[in-house]
Scaffold this motif. Structure first.
Motif, PDB file in Angstrom:
ATOM      1  N   ARG A 237       0.971  -0.947   0.328  1.00  0.00           N
ATOM      2  CA  ARG A 237       0.172  -0.404   0.262  1.00  0.00           C
ATOM      3  C   ARG A 237       0.575   1.354  -0.228  1.00  0.00           C
ATOM      4  NH1 ARG A 237      -4.180  -0.269   3.799  1.00  0.00           N
ATOM      5  NH2 ARG A 237      -5.304  -1.642   2.554  1.00  0.00           N
ATOM      6  N   PRO A 238       1.139   1.817  -1.328  1.00  0.00           N
ATOM      7  CA  PRO A 238       1.849   3.539  -1.037  1.00  0.00           C
ATOM      8  C   PRO A 238       1.418   4.165  -0.489  1.00  0.00           C
ATOM      9  CG  PRO A 238       1.214   2.341  -3.130  1.00  0.00           C
ATOM     10  CD  PRO A 238       0.481   1.573  -2.605  1.00  0.00           C
ATOM     11  N   ARG A 239       2.366   4.460   0.229  1.00  0.00           N
ATOM     12  CA  ARG A 239       2.180   5.965   0.843  1.00  0.00           C
ATOM     13  C   ARG A 239       2.974   7.109   0.718  1.00  0.00           C
ATOM     14  NH1 ARG A 239       5.419   3.023   5.675  1.00  0.00           N
ATOM     15  NH2 ARG A 239       6.641   2.285   4.324  1.00  0.00           N
ATOM     16  N   LYS A 240       2.393   8.667   0.934  1.00  0.00           N
ATOM     17  CA  LYS A 240       2.446   9.813   0.197  1.00  0.00           C
ATOM     18  C   LYS A 240       3.674   9.675  -0.309  1.00  0.00           C
ATOM     19  CE  LYS A 240       1.245  14.732  -0.382  1.00  0.00           C
ATOM     20  NZ  LYS A 240      -0.375  15.366   0.354  1.00  0.00           N
ATOM     21  N   ASN A 241       4.712   9.817  -0.836  1.00  0.00           N
ATOM     22  CA  ASN A 241       6.430  10.449  -1.299  1.00  0.00           C
ATOM     23  C   ASN A 241       7.088   9.630  -0.584  1.00  0.00           C
ATOM     24  OD1 ASN A 241       5.452  13.106  -1.012  1.00  0.00           O
ATOM     25  ND2 ASN A 241       5.598  13.663   0.795  1.00  0.00           N
ATOM     26  N   GLU A 242       7.011   8.732  -1.382  1.00  0.00           N
ATOM     27  CA  GLU A 242       7.315   6.956  -1.598  1.00  0.00           C
ATOM     28  C   GLU A 242       7.803   6.858  -2.251  1.00  0.00           C
ATOM     29  OE1 GLU A 242       6.809   2.893   1.263  1.00  0.00           O
ATOM     30  OE2 GLU A 242       5.089   3.242   0.075  1.00  0.00           O
ATOM     31  N   LEU A 243       8.959   6.109  -2.054  1.00  0.00           N
ATOM     32  CA  LEU A 243       9.759   6.137  -3.664  1.00  0.00           C
ATOM     33  C   LEU A 243       9.450   3.874  -3.433  1.00  0.00           C
ATOM     34  CD1 LEU A 243      11.766   4.898  -6.300  1.00  0.00           C
ATOM     35  CD2 LEU A 243      13.555   5.099  -4.156  1.00  0.00           C
ATOM     36  N   VAL A 244       8.830   3.565  -4.715  1.00  0.00           N
ATOM     37  CA  VAL A 244       8.651   1.402  -4.513  1.00  0.00           C
ATOM     38  C   VAL A 244       9.196   1.381  -5.771  1.00  0.00           C
ATOM     39  CG1 VAL A 244       7.442  -0.205  -4.515  1.00  0.00           C
ATOM     40  CG2 VAL A 244       6.875   1.878  -3.196  1.00  0.00           C
ATOM     41  N   LEU A 245      10.728   0.590  -5.868  1.00  0.00           N
ATOM     42  CA  LEU A 245      11.131   0.331  -6.810  1.00  0.00           C
ATOM     43  C   LEU A 245      10.676  -1.820  -7.316  1.00  0.00           C
ATOM     44  CD1 LEU A 245      14.422   0.844  -6.185  1.00  0.00           C
ATOM     45  CD2 LEU A 245      13.301   1.923  -8.236  1.00  0.00           C
ATOM     46  N   ILE A 246      10.089  -1.489  -8.299  1.00  0.00           N
ATOM     47  CA  ILE A 246      10.082  -3.552  -7.991  1.00  0.00           C
ATOM     48  C   ILE A 246      10.546  -3.690  -9.498  1.00  0.00           C
ATOM     49  CG2 ILE A 246       7.797  -3.070  -7.338  1.00  0.00           C
ATOM     50  CD1 ILE A 246       6.640  -3.198  -9.906  1.00  0.00           C
ATOM     51  N   ASN A 247      10.613  -5.464 -10.302  1.00  0.00           N
ATOM     52  CA  ASN A 247      10.730  -5.578 -11.335  1.00  0.00           C
ATOM     53  C   ASN A 247      10.085  -5.818 -11.955  1.00  0.00           C
ATOM     54  OD1 ASN A 247      12.202  -7.360 -13.802  1.00  0.00           O
ATOM     55  ND2 ASN A 247      13.697  -8.213 -12.093  1.00  0.00           N
ATOM     56  N   THR A 248       9.654  -5.251 -13.259  1.00  0.00           N
ATOM     57  CA  THR A 248       8.511  -5.427 -14.035  1.00  0.00           C
ATOM     58  C   THR A 248       8.766  -6.370 -14.784  1.00  0.00           C
ATOM     59  OG1 THR A 248       9.470  -3.602 -16.126  1.00  0.00           O
ATOM     60  CG2 THR A 248       8.646  -2.313 -13.721  1.00  0.00           C
ATOM     61  N   ARG A 249       9.007  -6.639 -14.644  1.00  0.00           N
ATOM     62  CA  ARG A 249       9.434  -8.482 -15.336  1.00  0.00           C
ATOM     63  C   ARG A 249       8.502  -9.417 -14.565  1.00  0.00           C
ATOM     64  NH1 ARG A 249      14.978  -8.923 -19.239  1.00  0.00           N
ATOM     65  NH2 ARG A 249      14.984  -7.141 -20.524  1.00  0.00           N
ATOM     66  N   ARG A 250       8.485  -9.151 -13.893  1.00  0.00           N
ATOM     67  CA  ARG A 250       6.974  -9.573 -12.432  1.00  0.00           C
ATOM     68  C   ARG A 250       5.913  -9.626 -12.852  1.00  0.00           C
ATOM     69  NH1 ARG A 250      11.737  -9.646  -8.917  1.00  0.00           N
ATOM     70  NH2 ARG A 250      12.443 -12.219  -8.701  1.00  0.00           N
ATOM     71  N   PRO A 251       4.844 -10.240 -12.552  1.00  0.00           N
ATOM     72  CA  PRO A 251       3.807 -10.091 -13.010  1.00  0.00           C
ATOM     73  C   PRO A 251       3.868  -8.865 -11.525  1.00  0.00           C
ATOM     74  CG  PRO A 251       3.748 -12.413 -12.931  1.00  0.00           C
ATOM     75  CD  PRO A 251       4.639 -11.822 -12.553  1.00  0.00           C
ATOM     76  N   HIS A 252       2.614  -7.519 -12.113  1.00  0.00           N
ATOM     77  CA  HIS A 252       2.196  -6.884 -11.826  1.00  0.00           C
ATOM     78  C   HIS A 252       0.546  -6.393 -11.809  1.00  0.00           C
ATOM     79  CE1 HIS A 252       4.619  -4.627 -14.130  1.00  0.00           C
ATOM     80  NE2 HIS A 252       3.724  -3.596 -13.751  1.00  0.00           N
ATOM     81  N   ALA A 253       0.239  -5.345 -10.550  1.00  0.00           N
ATOM     82  CA  ALA A 253      -1.440  -5.516 -10.783  1.00  0.00           C
ATOM     83  C   ALA A 253      -1.782  -4.241  -9.875  1.00  0.00           C
ATOM     84  CB  ALA A 253      -2.265  -6.140 -11.189  1.00  0.00           C
ATOM     85  N   ILE A 254      -2.777  -3.392 -10.383  1.00  0.00           N
ATOM     86  CA  ILE A 254      -3.697  -2.274  -9.339  1.00  0.00           C
ATOM     87  C   ILE A 254      -4.496  -2.704  -8.082  1.00  0.00           C
ATOM     88  CG2 ILE A 254      -3.182   0.361  -8.187  1.00  0.00           C
ATOM     89  CD1 ILE A 254      -1.133   0.713 -10.875  1.00  0.00           C
ATOM     90  N   CYS A 255      -4.021  -2.275  -7.123  1.00  0.00           N
ATOM     91  CA  CYS A 255      -5.683  -2.596  -6.996  1.00  0.00           C
ATOM     92  C   CYS A 255      -6.480  -0.993  -6.938  1.00  0.00           C
ATOM     93  CB  CYS A 255      -6.311  -3.178  -4.971  1.00  0.00           C
ATOM     94  SG  CYS A 255      -5.081  -4.364  -4.615  1.00  0.00           S
ATOM     95  N   GLY A 256      -8.672  -1.561  -7.238  1.00  0.00           N
ATOM     96  CA  GLY A 256      -9.559  -0.446  -7.718  1.00  0.00           C
ATOM     97  C   GLY A 256      -9.368   0.680  -6.190  1.00  0.00           C
TER      98      GLY A 256
END
Length: 281
Positions: A237-256
Motif C-alpha cells: 500500500r503506497p504512502r504519500k512521497n514514498e519511493l517503490v522499486l520493483i522488477n516490471t518483468r514480474r507480474p503486477h497490478a493495481i487495486c481499485g
C-alpha cells in the motif's frame, strides 16, 4: 481473465519487501538478484515539491490514457488499464515506423516535459532526478537517462488514477518489458514516487515468481499470463512521497479504490551487467 486479485494478496513481508530510510548498494544488488521483490523508501520526495506537482496536475495538466502494450498475432496492441498520463511514454512508439510521427512526437514531448517538470520543481530537483543521482552515487557504473536511439529520453512521467477507472488494472496482471530490438537488458525495473495516494485501496500487487524474459513476454497472447505464475501475490500500500522499486518483468497490478486519486512520478530503469542503469519512460 480470472480475477486473480480476489485471492486476497497477503501483506508484504520483511523477507520479500525491503523498507529502508535510504537506498544503498546492497539493496540494489538484492533487487537485481531477485532476493527481494520490492524496495520501499518512505518520505523520499520533498513534500513541497510533491505539492507543487499536484497543483500543476490539477490546474493545467492535459491527461491522456496510458496504454499498456501486448502482442497479439504478432502485432502491438495498446490496452487502457485505468492509468492516465501527463507526458508521452516511449511505448507509444512500439510497432510504429522508425523516424515516423510517433517517434518524433515522443522526443519532442520528452524535451518539453523535462523543461516543464524542472521548472515546476525548482529550486528543488525533480524526484526522479534525485533518484538517478542516488543510483549514480551508489553504483560503480553509475546511472544515466537512456538514449537508446541516440536521442535523450524522458524519465519521470506522471501517472494518475481515478476511482472511476482504477479497477481496470486489478483483474489484469501484466508485465512491462522493453523490446529487445530497442536494447538488450538483463532486467527492467520501475521506480514510482507517489505524490498522492487514496485514503484506502490502490495497493500495488506483485507476484512472487521468476521475472520473465522478453522472448517469454512476446509469446504471451494478449494479456494472458501463465496461471501457474499467479499463485503468490503480495500487496504494497503506497504512502504519500514514498519511493517503490520493483522488477516490471514480474507480474503486477493495481487495486481499485473508491475515492481520492493515486498520482506518481514514474521511470523505468534498465540493468545490464557492466553498464550504467538506464532511466526512461
Amino acid at each position: 481473465m480470472t480475477d486473480h486479485v480476489a485471492t486476497k494478496p497477503i501483506l508484504s513481508t520483511p523477507t520479500k519487501i525491503l523498507e529502508l530510510e535510504h537506498l544503498n548498494t546492497a539493496s540494489l544488488k538484492k533487487l537485481i538478484s531477485g532476493q527481494v521483490l520490492a524496495i520501499r523508501v518512505p518520505e523520499f520526495a520533498n513534500a513541497t515539491t510533491s505539492a507543487r506537482l499536484i497543483q500543476a496536475i490539477d490546474d493545467t495538466a492535459t491527461l491522456e490514457h496510458y496504454g499498456h502494450e501486448t502482442y497479439e498475432a504478432g502485432r502491438v496492441v495498446q490496452h487502457f488499464y485505468g492509468v492516465h498520463r501527463w507526458g508521452t511514454p516511449f511505448n507509444s512508439t512500439y510497432g510504429k515506423a522508425a523516424g515516423g510521427d510517433a517517434q518524433e512526437k515522443y522526443y519532442a514531448d520528452a524535451a518539453r516535459m523535462r523543461g516543464l517538470i524542472d521548472s515546476l520543481c525548482a529550486p528543488q530537483k525533480p524526484p526522479i532526478q534525485q533518484l538517478m543521482e542516488q543510483f549514480q552515487a551508489l553504483w560503480p557504473q553509475g546511472a544515466t537517462a537512456a538514449s537508446f536511439q541516440g536521442r535523450p529520453m524522458f524519465c519521470g512521467i506522471i501517472r494518475v488514477m481515478f476511482p472511476e477507472t482504477a479497477h481496470l488494472s486489478e483483474t489484469v496482471p501484466h508485465v512491462d518489458c522493453l523490446p529487445r530490438t530497442i536494447a538488450e537488458l538483463q532486467h527492467q525495473f520501475s521506480a514510482n514516487i507517489y505524490l498522492q495516494t487514496p485514503p484506502s485501496g490502490g495497493e500495488l500487487i506483485i507476484w512472487d515468481t521468476q521475472a520473465f524474459s522478453y522472448d517469454e513476454v512476446k509469446r504471451f497472447e494478449g494479456a494472458q499470463l501463465p496461471e501457474e505464475c499467479l499463485q503468490k501475490p503480495l500487496r504494497i500500500r503506497p504512502r504519500k512521497n514514498e519511493l517503490v522499486l520493483i522488477n516490471t518483468r514480474r507480474p503486477h497490478a493495481i487495486c481499485g479504490f473508491d475515492s481520492g486519486k493515486r498520482v506518481s512520478m514514474q521511470s523505468f530503469i534498465g540493468y545490464t551487467p557492466g553498464e550504467p542503469f538506464y532511466f526512461w519512460c
